[in-house]
Design a protein around this motif. Structure first.
Motif, PDB file in Angstrom:
ATOM      1  N   PRO A 100       3.407   4.832  -9.164  1.00  0.00           N
ATOM      2  CA  PRO A 100       3.153   5.748  -8.043  1.00  0.00           C
ATOM      3  C   PRO A 100       1.741   5.619  -7.505  1.00  0.00           C
ATOM      4  N   GLY A 101       1.655   5.372  -6.195  1.00  0.00           N
ATOM      5  CA  GLY A 101       0.363   5.152  -5.581  1.00  0.00           C
ATOM      6  C   GLY A 101      -0.051   3.694  -5.537  1.00  0.00           C
ATOM      7  N   CYS A 102       0.679   2.815  -6.272  1.00  0.00           N
ATOM      8  CA  CYS A 102       0.355   1.378  -6.328  1.00  0.00           C
ATOM      9  C   CYS A 102      -1.118   1.179  -6.662  1.00  0.00           C
ATOM     10  N   SER A 103      -1.610   1.909  -7.655  1.00  0.00           N
ATOM     11  CA  SER A 103      -3.042   1.937  -7.974  1.00  0.00           C
ATOM     12  C   SER A 103      -3.428   0.948  -9.054  1.00  0.00           C
ATOM     13  N   VAL A 128       0.884  -1.168   0.000  1.00  0.00           N
ATOM     14  CA  VAL A 128       0.000   0.000   0.000  1.00  0.00           C
ATOM     15  C   VAL A 128       0.923   1.219   0.000  1.00  0.00           C
ATOM     16  N   CYS A 129       0.743   2.110  -0.960  1.00  0.00           N
ATOM     17  CA  CYS A 129       1.737   3.153  -1.203  1.00  0.00           C
ATOM     18  C   CYS A 129       1.133   4.544  -1.038  1.00  0.00           C
ATOM     19  N   ASN A 130       1.992   5.456  -0.686  1.00  0.00           N
ATOM     20  CA  ASN A 130       1.725   6.889  -0.706  1.00  0.00           C
ATOM     21  C   ASN A 130       2.723   7.492  -1.681  1.00  0.00           C
ATOM     22  N   GLY A 131       2.306   7.615  -2.927  1.00  0.00           N
ATOM     23  CA  GLY A 131       3.265   7.954  -3.974  1.00  0.00           C
ATOM     24  C   GLY A 131       4.094   6.723  -4.294  1.00  0.00           C
ATOM     25  N   THR A 132       5.404   6.851  -4.176  1.00  0.00           N
ATOM     26  CA  THR A 132       6.290   5.699  -4.329  1.00  0.00           C
ATOM     27  C   THR A 132       6.758   5.135  -2.993  1.00  0.00           C
ATOM     28  N   GLN A 133       6.324   5.715  -1.901  1.00  0.00           N
ATOM     29  CA  GLN A 133       6.704   5.247  -0.571  1.00  0.00           C
ATOM     30  C   GLN A 133       5.712   4.185  -0.086  1.00  0.00           C
ATOM     31  N   VAL A 154       3.794   2.238   2.620  1.00  0.00           N
ATOM     32  CA  VAL A 154       3.350   2.533   3.984  1.00  0.00           C
ATOM     33  C   VAL A 154       2.614   1.353   4.614  1.00  0.00           C
TER      34      VAL A 154
END
Length: 406
Positions: A383-386, A301-306, A308
């Motif tokens: 980005p966002g792992c969407s 689960v991502c916040n941008g490329t980070q 979390v």
């Protein structure tokens, strides 16, 4: 005879008085007589055998010293000339190349002008031009926009982006559906821009069926064999993957390593996003539950490329005990981690391999723990792992947005 003797006067000697006066007549070979000769007063020695030996040695030493200085000067100037020759030739070659380029550009401009004139004479319509475009011409008659396009093309050719090599590892074995799965995966890999290397690993020996399929795929590949003697093994794919890792480390292949089983389905965009990975990248993978009654998500689960958090399979109690909730098809990493531990500051020099003595479900997280320490060293893709970037077997949907269709 007596009269002759009386008429001859004796030769006076030095230091003997004659008629009461001191005679100063010197000997023919005395130093005073030599000094009375008409030699130059500059101190130069005559080339007479009667010159003193010490002065002759001094004259010879002065001559040899002057000769050595002359030879040194000649050699120094010759060396300076040779040393400056490469720079002069380099400048000359550069000038020649620039002159050739200018000549080529002038020929190209002349050719374009001749084609335009022929087109006008033959009443050929080259395309509509506005008044601004017709007026935007230089003195030579060439279009300013065409020159700008040529310059842009040259700059694009100079600053070519170097793409990372994708190293796709696929363990396989002979079977009724092997050719089908390999050809389906090869069809996806052919759509990926190069450079890409497909490492296919078999057990014991290279089968003729697999070699024939790989030759017809049109993908650059390496057919590797795992020759480890195995009798009681739960999952032979682990040892095939380890054989591929040993091959990459032994040959120091530089790129992004990805484990792609032939039974799964992959998005082409996934391979393009892999090239952005610096150390370790992870993404969302779609799969079905063990009972095959519902679809599930596995990955970060991502916040941008980070990263979390993680998608957890709550149907399994032991799943929560894993450090990283990711599957073999849900991550990729830089291959230099395998053979250059100093670059990545790894605490141990032991080779990175997948372990087969662990419980089911913990083999993947134990392998990932050898590459990274925590989520701060990971990157989420995209980005966002969407997006679901890979689908495991039996889930035939691809490119689905999380929560809604793309």
């Amino acid at each position: 005879m007596a009269s002759i003797r009386r008429t001859l006067s004796p030769v006076p000697r030095a230091g003997i008085a004659l008629n009461g006066e001191a005679c100063n007549v010197s000997s023919p070979l005395s130093r005073s007589s030599l000094s009375a000769l008409n030699y130059p007063s500059s101190g130069a020695l005559p080339s007479s055998p009667f010159a003193p030996p010490d002065k002759r040695l001094k004259q010879k030493s002065q001559y040899s010293w002057r000769r050595a200085v002359f030879h040194f000067s000649v050699c120094f100037m010759f060396g300076m000339f040779i040393g400056c020759t490469p720079f002069a030739s380099l400048n000359l070659s550069t000038n020649i190349a620039s002159s050739k380029n200018q000549a080529f550009m002038s020929d190209a401009n002349t050719t374009s002008l001749s084609l335009e004139s022929e087109a006008r004479n033959d009443h050929v319509i080259l395309g509509p031009q506005s008044k601004e475009q017709e007026g935007a011409k230089d003195v030579t008659g060439t279009d300013v926009d065409s020159n700008a396009d040529d310059t842009r093309l040259v700059m694009e050719n100079i600053f070519v982006e170097v793409k990372s090599t994708l190293i796709v590892v696929t363990p396989t074995q002979t079977g009724p559906f092997q050719a089908y799965y390999l050809n389906r995966l090869a069809g996806t890999l052919r759509l990926v821009p190069p450079p890409l290397l497909w490492v296919v690993v078999e057990m014991n020996a290279q089968s003729p069926e697999t070699a024939d399929v790989l030759r017809k795929t049109g993908v650059m590949y390496r057919h590797v064999v795992c020759d480890k003697n195995l009798t009681d093994v739960k999952d032979r794919r682990i040892h095939r993957r380890n054989a591929a890792l040993s091959h990459i480390a032994a040959h120091r292949l530089d790129g992004i390593v990805y484990f792609a089983d032939a039974e799964n389905i992959y998005s082409v965009d996934l391979f393009e996003d892999m090239r952005k990975i610096r150390r370790f990248g992870a993404w969302v993978v779609g799969k079905v539950s063990e009972r095959r009654n519902r679809a599930m998500l596995e990955g970060p689960v991502c916040n941008g490329t980070q990263i979390v958090g993680w998608h957890i399979d709550r149907s399994k109690r032991w799943a929560r005990a894993r450090r990283f909730h990711v599957g073999m098809s849900g991550f990729a990493f830089n291959s230099t981690i395998l053979w250059d531990p100093k670059r990545w500051h790894r605490p141990t020099l032991e080779p990175i391999r997948q372990l087969d003595n662990l419980k089911e479900g913990f083999q993947v997280t134990a392998f990932v723990e050898q590459i990274v320490e925590d989520e701060s060293q990971m990157e989420g893709l995209p980005p966002g792992c969407s997006r679901v970037m890979a689908l495991l077997a039996l889930l035939m949907v691809i490119g689905v947005r999380l929560g809604h269709e793309s």
